[in-house]
Design a protein around this motif. Structure first.
Motif, PDB file in Angstrom:
ATOM      1  N   THR A 109      49.741 -22.933 -10.797  1.00 21.95           N
ATOM      2  CA  THR A 109      48.610 -22.023 -10.999  1.00 21.95           C
ATOM      3  C   THR A 109      47.521 -22.703 -11.828  1.00 21.95           C
ATOM      4  O   THR A 109      46.343 -22.405 -11.665  1.00 21.95           O
ATOM      5  CB  THR A 109      49.041 -20.707 -11.693  1.00 21.95           C
ATOM      6  N   SER A 146      60.875 -16.157 -12.125  1.00 20.38           N
ATOM      7  CA  SER A 146      59.899 -15.318 -11.431  1.00 20.38           C
ATOM      8  C   SER A 146      59.857 -13.917 -12.032  1.00 20.38           C
ATOM      9  O   SER A 146      58.798 -13.283 -12.073  1.00 20.38           O
ATOM     10  CB  SER A 146      60.244 -15.254  -9.942  1.00 20.38           C
ATOM     11  N   TYR A 179      55.329 -22.983 -12.449  1.00 17.67           N
ATOM     12  CA  TYR A 179      54.346 -21.899 -12.450  1.00 17.67           C
ATOM     13  C   TYR A 179      53.060 -22.347 -13.148  1.00 17.67           C
ATOM     14  O   TYR A 179      51.964 -22.195 -12.605  1.00 17.67           O
ATOM     15  CB  TYR A 179      54.946 -20.667 -13.144  1.00 17.67           C
ATOM     16  N   LEU A 226      55.711 -17.615  -6.202  1.00 18.25           N
ATOM     17  CA  LEU A 226      55.906 -17.562  -7.654  1.00 18.25           C
ATOM     18  C   LEU A 226      56.166 -16.146  -8.148  1.00 18.25           C
ATOM     19  O   LEU A 226      57.086 -15.908  -8.918  1.00 18.25           O
ATOM     20  CB  LEU A 226      54.679 -18.130  -8.370  1.00 18.25           C
ATOM     21  N   TYR A 227      55.381 -15.176  -7.696  1.00 19.82           N
ATOM     22  CA  TYR A 227      55.433 -13.833  -8.287  1.00 19.82           C
ATOM     23  C   TYR A 227      56.449 -12.918  -7.605  1.00 19.82           C
ATOM     24  O   TYR A 227      57.139 -12.161  -8.268  1.00 19.82           O
ATOM     25  CB  TYR A 227      54.058 -13.157  -8.213  1.00 19.82           C
TER      26      TYR A 227
END
Lengths: 128, 228
Positions: B166, B61, B162, B221-222
Motif C-alpha cells: 500500500t 488481514s 501490507y 490484503l483487506y
C-alpha cells in the motif's frame, strides 16, 4: 482520426458496475465459502475475489483506458505485459510450490535425522 | 489525416497528429507494462509467503479495517470516473469542465492518501501493529492471532507486505496528485486545448492504472481475514 470520444453516459454505467462489483466482492468476503462448501485445499474466497478483481480491471482497462478503441499495437503491449506477469508468477510458483513433492535427503545438514516410514527415507526437515 | 486537426502542434519527428497520438499512447502503455512487472514482483512474493504462512496472513488481514479499505476503493473508483470525464472534457476542448474534473480527481486522490495516512497507518502505529515500530499487538488483536494459532513473526511479515504494497501504491498516488496539479495549472493558463489534450489522456492512463493496482490490493490484503 481513430481517436474515440466516448459518451459520459457510458462512463457512468462503467462506474456503477465497478461500485456494484466492489459491493459484491466485499459481501462475498464475509461468507466463508471454503467452510460452507467443505473444500479444504481450495481457497475459494480468494479465487472468487480475484475473478471479480480481474473483471473490474478489465472494465477499467477497456473503457476508462480506451483499450476498446485503441490500436492493436497498444493491445499487444497489454497482452505481453499480462503474459510476462503470468510467467513471473508461474515460474516462481513452480519452484516454491513443488519443493516438497519429492523428499530429497540433505545429508550435508548435520541436524537432519532420517526416519524410515513405509519403506521411504524421510529427512526430518522435509514436510510431507 | 492532418486536416482533421489543423492547429495541432505536431513535433517534427511525426508525420501528423494521429501518429503523434499513437506514439504517446504506445510509450505510456510500455511504461505501464514495466509498472505491471514492478508490482508483479510484490504480488508474486505475496502469493508465496501467503502459502508458506496461511494462518499468519489470515490473522494479519484481520488487523486491517475492511470498511475503511472499501471506502477508499469507492473513493478511488470515483476518482477514475472524474479522470475519465476530465479526458472527455479535454477531447471536446471544454476548459472549465476540464479544470473542474481534474480538481475533483485531485481532491479524491488526496482523500484516499489522507484516509490511508491518518485512519490506517497512524492507527496501526498507535496500536503497535506497524512492523519495525515495536510490533506487539494487544487486546482483541492478540486474542484473534492466538485463536488462529498464527506465529507473531508471520503476522508481522503480513504487515510488512501490507505496508510495502500500500505504501508503494500511495507513492504512485502522490506522484499522480503532482501530475494533476501540473495539468490544472496548464489548463488554467489555457495551455491545454482540444488539439493538445494528449497530456491529459496519458495522465488518465496512469491514474486508471494506479486504480487497477488497488482493485487487486483491496481483496488480497483487506478481505482475506474478515470472516475469521
Amino acid at each position: 482520426m481513430s481517436e474515440h470520444v466516448a459518451s459520459p453516459k457510458m462512463y457512468v454505467v462503467i462506474f456503477l458496475s465497478l461500485i456494484g462489483l466492489t459491493a459484491l466482492t466485499t459481501a462475498v468476503a464475509y461468507v466463508n465459502l471454503d467452510a460452507m462448501l467443505g473444500l479444504k485445499n481450495l481457497p475459494l474466497n480468494t479465487i472468487v475475489a480475484l475473478v471479480i478483481a480481474i473483471c473490474k480491471a478489465s472494465l477499467v482497462g477497456l473503457f476508462f483506458m480506451h483499450l476498446r478503441w485503441s490500436s492493436n499495437v497498444m493491445r499487444l503491449v497489454v497482452v505481453c505485459a499480462v503474459f510476462w506477469l503470468a510467467i513471473l508468477i508461474t515460474l516462481t510458483g513452480a519452484d516454491f510450490f513443488t519443493r516438497n513433492w519429492i523428499p530429497i535427503p540433505r545429508p550435508w545438514q548435520a541436524s537432519v535425522t532420517y526416519q524410515r516410514s513405509s519403506g521411504i527415507v524421510i529427512p526430518s526437515n522435509v514436510r510431507r | 489525416m492532418s486536416d482533421a486537426h489543423p492547429h495541432v502542434a505536431v513535433a517534427e519527428q511525426f508525420d501528423d497528429a494521429e501518429q503523434q497520438h499513437e506514439a504517446a499512447g504506445l510509450g505510456m502503455w510500455i511504461f505501464l507494462a514495466t509498472e505491471i512487472m514492478f508490482f508483479g514482483g510484490l504480488f508474486a512474493s505475496y502469493t508465496i509467503y501467503r502459502n508458506l504462512y496461511p494462518a499468519g496472513f489470515l490473522a494479519g488481514s484481520g488487523l486491517l479495517n475492511a470498511k475503511i479499505g472499501a471506502f477508499n476503493t469507492v473513493v478511488l473508483i470515483t476518482s477514475s470516473l472524474t479522470m475519465a470525464m476530465a479526458v472527455h472534457s479535454a477531447q471536446l476542448g471544454r476548459r472549465k469542465a476540464l479544470i473542474g474534473f481534474l480538481f475533483l480527481t485531485l481532491l479524491l486522490g488526496l482523500t484516499f492518501v489522507g484516509v490511508k495516512l491518518y485512519f490506517e497507518w497512524y492507527h496501526d502505529y498507535l496500536t503497535h501493529v506497524a512492523p519495525g515500530f515495536g510490533f506487539h499487538p494487544e487486546g482483541a488483536d492478540l486474542a484473534r492471532i492466538h485463536a488462529l494459532h498464527a506465529p507473531l513473526s508471520a503476522v508481522e511479515l503480513f504487515m510488512c507486505f501490507y505496508f510495502l504494497m500500500t505504501g508503494v501504491h500511495a507513492l504512485h498516488m502522490v506522484v499522480g496528485v503532482g501530475i494533476l496539479t501540473v495539468l490544472i495549472v496548464k489548463a488554467w493558463r489555457g495551455r491545454i486545448t482540444r488539439e493538445s489534450h494528449n497530456i491529459v489522456e496519458m495522465a488518465g492512463l496512469y491514474w486508471h492504472f494506479v486504480d487497477i493496482i488497488w482493485i487487486f490490493l483491496f481483496p488480497l490484503l483487506y478481505l482475506l481475514g474478515v470472516t475469521r
